[in-house]
Design an enzyme around this catalytic site. Structure first.
Site, PDB file in Angstrom:
ATOM      1  N   ASN A  11      -7.893  17.539   3.177  1.00 31.74           N
ATOM      2  CA  ASN A  11      -7.458  18.174   4.424  1.00 31.74           C
ATOM      3  C   ASN A  11      -5.978  18.561   4.278  1.00 31.74           C
ATOM      4  OD1 ASN A  11      -6.211  18.374   6.999  1.00 31.74           O
ATOM      5  ND2 ASN A  11      -8.022  17.488   7.949  1.00 31.74           N
ATOM      6  N   HIS A  20      -1.554  19.062   7.195  1.00 30.27           N
ATOM      7  CA  HIS A  20      -0.164  18.621   7.356  1.00 30.27           C
ATOM      8  C   HIS A  20       0.819  19.340   6.426  1.00 30.27           C
ATOM      9  CE1 HIS A  20      -1.321  16.236  10.602  1.00 30.27           C
ATOM     10  NE2 HIS A  20      -2.205  15.570   9.884  1.00 30.27           N
ATOM     11  N   HIS A  71      -8.328  21.997  10.103  1.00 31.66           N
ATOM     12  CA  HIS A  71      -8.634  21.888  11.536  1.00 31.66           C
ATOM     13  C   HIS A  71      -7.778  22.905  12.284  1.00 31.66           C
ATOM     14  CE1 HIS A  71      -8.853  18.959  15.260  1.00 31.66           C
ATOM     15  NE2 HIS A  71      -9.294  20.171  15.537  1.00 31.66           N
ATOM     16  N   ARG A 120      -6.604  23.742  15.490  1.00 25.51           N
ATOM     17  CA  ARG A 120      -6.566  23.129  16.822  1.00 25.51           C
ATOM     18  C   ARG A 120      -6.325  24.180  17.885  1.00 25.51           C
ATOM     19  NH1 ARG A 120      -5.905  17.204  16.469  1.00 25.51           N
ATOM     20  NH2 ARG A 120      -5.745  17.299  18.715  1.00 25.51           N
ATOM     21  N   ARG A 160      -1.129  23.694  16.419  1.00 23.98           N
ATOM     22  CA  ARG A 160       0.095  22.955  16.067  1.00 23.98           C
ATOM     23  C   ARG A 160       0.328  22.895  14.563  1.00 23.98           C
ATOM     24  NH1 ARG A 160      -1.796  16.897  17.743  1.00 23.98           N
ATOM     25  NH2 ARG A 160      -2.201  17.972  19.698  1.00 23.98           N
ATOM     26  N   GLU A 170     -12.914  22.306  10.643  1.00 26.33           N
ATOM     27  CA  GLU A 170     -12.991  21.347  11.763  1.00 26.33           C
ATOM     28  C   GLU A 170     -12.698  22.095  13.047  1.00 26.33           C
ATOM     29  OE1 GLU A 170     -10.440  18.016  11.309  1.00 26.33           O
ATOM     30  OE2 GLU A 170     -11.294  17.447   9.403  1.00 26.33           O
ATOM     31  N   THR A 202      -6.911  13.161  15.876  1.00 25.46           N
ATOM     32  CA  THR A 202      -8.237  12.996  16.468  1.00 25.46           C
ATOM     33  C   THR A 202      -8.504  11.494  16.640  1.00 25.46           C
ATOM     34  OG1 THR A 202      -8.828  14.957  15.226  1.00 25.46           O
ATOM     35  CG2 THR A 202     -10.622  13.783  16.278  1.00 25.46           C
ATOM     36  N   GLU A 247     -20.038  12.808  10.184  1.00 29.65           N
ATOM     37  CA  GLU A 247     -18.847  12.279   9.517  1.00 29.65           C
ATOM     38  C   GLU A 247     -18.415  11.074  10.336  1.00 29.65           C
ATOM     39  OE1 GLU A 247     -15.846  14.927   8.004  1.00 29.65           O
ATOM     40  OE2 GLU A 247     -14.280  13.442   8.357  1.00 29.65           O
ATOM     41  N   HIS A 293     -10.737   9.871   7.965  1.00 30.03           N
ATOM     42  CA  HIS A 293      -9.643   9.604   8.892  1.00 30.03           C
ATOM     43  C   HIS A 293      -8.925   8.304   8.534  1.00 30.03           C
ATOM     44  CE1 HIS A 293      -7.082   9.844  12.402  1.00 30.03           C
ATOM     45  NE2 HIS A 293      -7.539  11.070  12.577  1.00 30.03           N
TER      46      HIS A 293
END
Ligand code: PXP
Length: 252
Positions: free
Chosen positions: A9, A12, A45, A47, A51, A75, A106, A156, A198
């Site tokens: 992922n 970030h 993801h 969002r 962000r 996502e 999340t 998941e 996660h």
């Protein structure tokens, strides 16, 4: 036991970029590096508040993954806006996640049981379009059954609570791992493919990876953080090696 896939992922990387409002660092470059270092696919993801990942990132990531013949796992929240974006890009996979604007990440799984009426038609449209759909859920047998009933092909499992308990040395860690195992086993029995993610780091990856029904882990924040110290490629390679060790120990 089949090989456990690693989805990286890269959200970030976009968080760091957006902190300065510049074009650097580029999540697409991170995705290319991740794939070169042994990631099987890329997760991102988009969002509602944009962000981190932007619409333009999704365009570019979808094109990169297509060019490389690797899966993009999109996502998405259960909204009409995200449905339209998923159907426009046709990623390999979509993972339905809960989303609240004020959350930092999340925080819990999707309440598929309660959201059945909104989720089932969305799953049907995505599956009809050829997208493999997963529901990101807590390790709860009622949610596993609900994911099956809305037509998802994959679940998941949210590993956040377990990983946090391990990090904080809380006594409930063992019970939380047990819940993950029970949910994975029940999902497998129902014919669902099982993924997890996660909060996973080098310490928690091995107990999670040893759960035999798991087919894929999605890992982000820890790898991007570790990349600051040792580089993204080496961080992914180390994670990959730990996953393989856990599987080999389990099979031995
Ligand atoms: N899987 C899902 C569904 C997520 O929402 C996230 C966080 O975006 C992850 C996996 C990766 O979690 P982490 O960044 O904590 O590794």
């Amino acid at each position: 036991m089949s090989k456990l896939r690693l989805g990286v992922n890269i959200d970030h990387v976009a968080t760091v970029r957006n902190a300065r409002g510049e074009g650097y660092p580029d999540p697409v470059r991170a995705a290319e590096m991740a794939l070169a270092a042994g990631a099987d696919g890329i997760t991102a993801h988009l969002r509602e508040d944009r962000r981190h990942i932007s619409d333009a990132d999704i365009d570019a990531l979808a094109a990169t993954c297509r060019k490389r013949g690797r899966p993009l796992n999109f996502e998405m929240a259960v909204t009409a806006e995200m449905e339209a974006i998923a159907l426009a890009h046709l990623p390999h996979a979509a993972c339905l996640v809960p989303e609240r604007r004020e959350e930092v990440t999340t925080e819990g799984g999707l309440d598929v049981a309660r959201g059945h009426n909104a989720i089932a038609p969305l799953v049907a449209k995505l599956v009809d379009a050829g997208i493999r759909v997963s529901c990101f859920i807590d390790a709860d047998l009622a949610q596993v059954a609900a994911a099956k009933s809305v037509g998802a092909q994959v679940i998941e499992l949210h590993t956040g609570a377990y990983c946090q308990a391990v990090r904080e040395r809380l006594p409930q860690a063992a019970a939380l791992l047990q819940n993950l195992k029970a949910a994975a086993s029940e999902a497998h029995r129902l014919g669902l493919e099982v993924h997890a993610g996660h909060g996973i780091d080098y310490e928690t990856v091995k107990p999670v990876a040893a759960i035999p029904e798991l087919m894929e882990l999605n890992i982000g924040h820890f790898l991007i953080g570790e990349a600051i110290f040792i580089g993204l490629g080496p961080a992914i390679q180390r994670m990959r090696a730990l996953m393989d060790e856990a599987r080999a120990t389990r099979a031995a």
